[in-house]
Structure formats: C-alpha cells, structure tokens
Design an enzyme around this catalytic site. Structure first.
Site, mmCIF file in Angstrom:
data_model
loop_
_atom_site.group_PDB
_atom_site.id
_atom_site.type_symbol
_atom_site.label_atom_id
_atom_site.label_comp_id
_atom_site.label_asym_id
_atom_site.label_seq_id
_atom_site.Cartn_x
_atom_site.Cartn_y
_atom_site.Cartn_z
ATOM 1 N N HIS A 57 17.034 31.635 11.812
ATOM 2 C CA HIS A 57 17.105 31.945 13.085
ATOM 3 C C HIS A 57 18.455 32.745 13.428
ATOM 4 O O HIS A 57 19.532 32.368 12.962
ATOM 5 C CB HIS A 57 17.035 30.949 13.949
ATOM 6 C CG HIS A 57 15.622 30.096 14.082
ATOM 7 N ND1 HIS A 57 15.474 28.869 14.509
ATOM 8 C CD2 HIS A 57 14.558 30.791 13.906
ATOM 9 C CE1 HIS A 57 14.130 28.662 14.506
ATOM 10 N NE2 HIS A 57 13.637 29.781 13.862
ATOM 11 N N HIS A 60 22.026 31.417 13.598
ATOM 12 C CA HIS A 60 22.583 30.707 12.623
ATOM 13 C C HIS A 60 22.951 31.870 11.358
ATOM 14 O O HIS A 60 23.606 31.569 10.393
ATOM 15 C CB HIS A 60 21.585 29.848 11.957
ATOM 16 C CG HIS A 60 21.270 28.757 12.922
ATOM 17 N ND1 HIS A 60 21.752 27.418 12.747
ATOM 18 C CD2 HIS A 60 20.630 28.704 13.912
ATOM 19 C CE1 HIS A 60 21.099 26.857 13.517
ATOM 20 N NE2 HIS A 60 20.439 27.423 14.531
HETATM 21 FE FE FE Z 1 19.909 26.940 16.392
HETATM 22 ZN ZN ZN Z 2 17.244 27.190 14.786
#
Ligand code: FE
Ligand code: ZN
Length: 254
Positions: A57, A60
């Site tokens: 994601h 991140h």
């Molecule tokens: Fe997250």
């Molecule tokens: Zn996530």
C-alpha cells in the site's frame, strides 16, 4: 544496541528507523514518504542501508524510490509482492532470516489485510514491526484476505513472547479502544488501557508500541477464542474464525 525512532507523518502513519550502533546499519520500516526519513538520517548522521516493507500500500512504500535513489539502500519485501513493491531488491518469505548488523530478523507471513503482507520479528531484541496486520487493540481491514487467513495470521503473532514490543504503522489506538469496549465493556485490562490511551493522546503522545501480552489482555481480535469475550457477545462455543469474522464486520461499520 538498537535505537528505534518513530516519525509521525500523514496524521496517523508511523515510519520507523532502526539503527544498529555496532554495525552502523540503519533500516526504515514502511516509509510512506522519503523526506522525513532523509531529514532524520541527516540529523543523526546515519546512513540508510535497508527498507523493510510490510506490504505494497502507498502509505507504506511511498518513499521507497526516493530513498533508494538518494541512499542506495536495499529494499526488502514479500516474494508474492515482487511486482507491486516499488524498487524491491530482495524478496523474502515465511521463516526467512535476514540480518540488521548482528541482529537476526525473522519474516512471518501474515496474509489478511493484503495477501502479501509480512511482518519483521527481531527474536533477540523482542521487537515486532507488524505493519497493518496487528494494531494496538485492533487489526487491519481485510482488503484481500479472508477472515480465516487473518485469524491464522494473528494466531502466529499471539504465540510470540509476551514481552515482545509491537510497532504497528498506524496510530488508530483511541478509535480501536472505543470499539473494543463495545465488545468487552467489562474487561478490566481494557478499561484501564483505554483510560491510559486517552491520557497519552490528550498529551499528544504516541500509544505505540504496545506488547503482545497487553494485546492478549485487551485486543478483541486476539481474544475471539477467550470464553470471557465469547460470553460478552453471546457467542459461547462458536468457532473462532466465525467470531473473528463477526467482530471484523462490526468494526468495519463502527
Ligand atoms: Fe496502512
Ligand atoms: Zn495497508
């Protein structure tokens, strides 16, 4: 000795720096952004050697490419996410061991939030960097995995030593505590922790890290197989996976 720095970005995201003063190696975990990491490195006069990504994601991995370009660090992520983690250099899977200086880091696969989610466990330092799998008094939303998968993932983390410190990627604790109290309004440990969390947040302080032992006592997603929790929501003797799915569903619409 490891030194851990916690940088709050984007309202509720934590980026971590882990520095080993013996080897002078430094890892960052889930850099949502590059600039705050570069600033901290400059201030400390540290050289970034690794990025540990828990999953793909954007909040991140957003800083991956900038950090790699500016520091030539090595980017580590799950083998199954090799096509969706920007700049990935080293792919890892269940039980792989990597090193930060002399400190072993064990990879644990925790599918659920995403299918490729992994966590980084430092067994000799009793540290766990758990991304969006386990939060303080909560767990990640199921974007890709099933309740079964997430429950199995949490079962693995529950078995780690109680004193293990857990460093998750988001400061969601206060909302998680409010939800947890709807499941177990009479859980004394939870009531005490919720109060302590409110105090910390009023002072603008982080509630992370927690420990595995504290989560076992307070986190509803860790406690679905505990009779106290089951009777609190009138689901005594129902299979853990079903209770997990029910609590996750309630949290999603909380
Ligand atoms: Fe997250
Ligand atoms: Zn996530």
């Amino acid at each position: 000795m490891l030194e851990i720095i916690q940088i709050l970005v984007l309202n509720d995201n934590y980026i971590y720096l882990i520095h080993d003063s013996d080897s002078m190696e430094t890892a960052t975990v889930d850099p949502a952004l590059g600039a705050p990491v570069l600033n901290e490195l400059a201030e400390k006069k540290w050289q970034l050697t690794h990025i540990f990504n828990t999953h793909h994601h954007w909040d991140h991995v957003g800083g991956n490419l900038e950090l790699k370009l500016k520091t030539e660090c090595q980017i580590i992520g799950s083998k199954s996410d090799k096509n969706r983690i920007p700049g990935i250099d080293l792919t890892v899977q269940e039980n792989d061991k990597i090193m930060l200086g002399n400190h072993p880091v064990v990879i644990i696969e925790t599918p659920g939030h995403t299918l490729g989610h992994i966590v980084y466990y430092f067994p000799e330092d009793a540290l766990l960097f758990c991304g969006d799998t386990l939060f303080v008094m909560g767990c990640g939303r199921l974007f890709e995995g099933t309740p079964e998968q997430m429950w199995q993932s949490l079962e693995k983390l529950k078995k780690l030593p109680g004193q293990t410190k857990i460093y998750c990627t988001h400061e969601y604790t206060q909302a998680n505590a409010r939800f947890a109290l709807t499941i177990e309004p009479e859980n004394e440990a939870l009531l005490a922790k919720a109060q302590q969390v409110d105090q910390l947040r009023t002072q603008g302080k982080p509630t992370v890290p927690s420990t595995i032992a504290e989560e076992l006592a307070t986190n509803p997603f860790f406690r679905v197989n505990i009779p106290d929790l089951q009777s609190s929501i009138n689901l005594q003797g129902v299979p853990s996976t079903e209770i997990f799915a029910e609590i996750r569903k309630r949290k999603d619409s909380f």
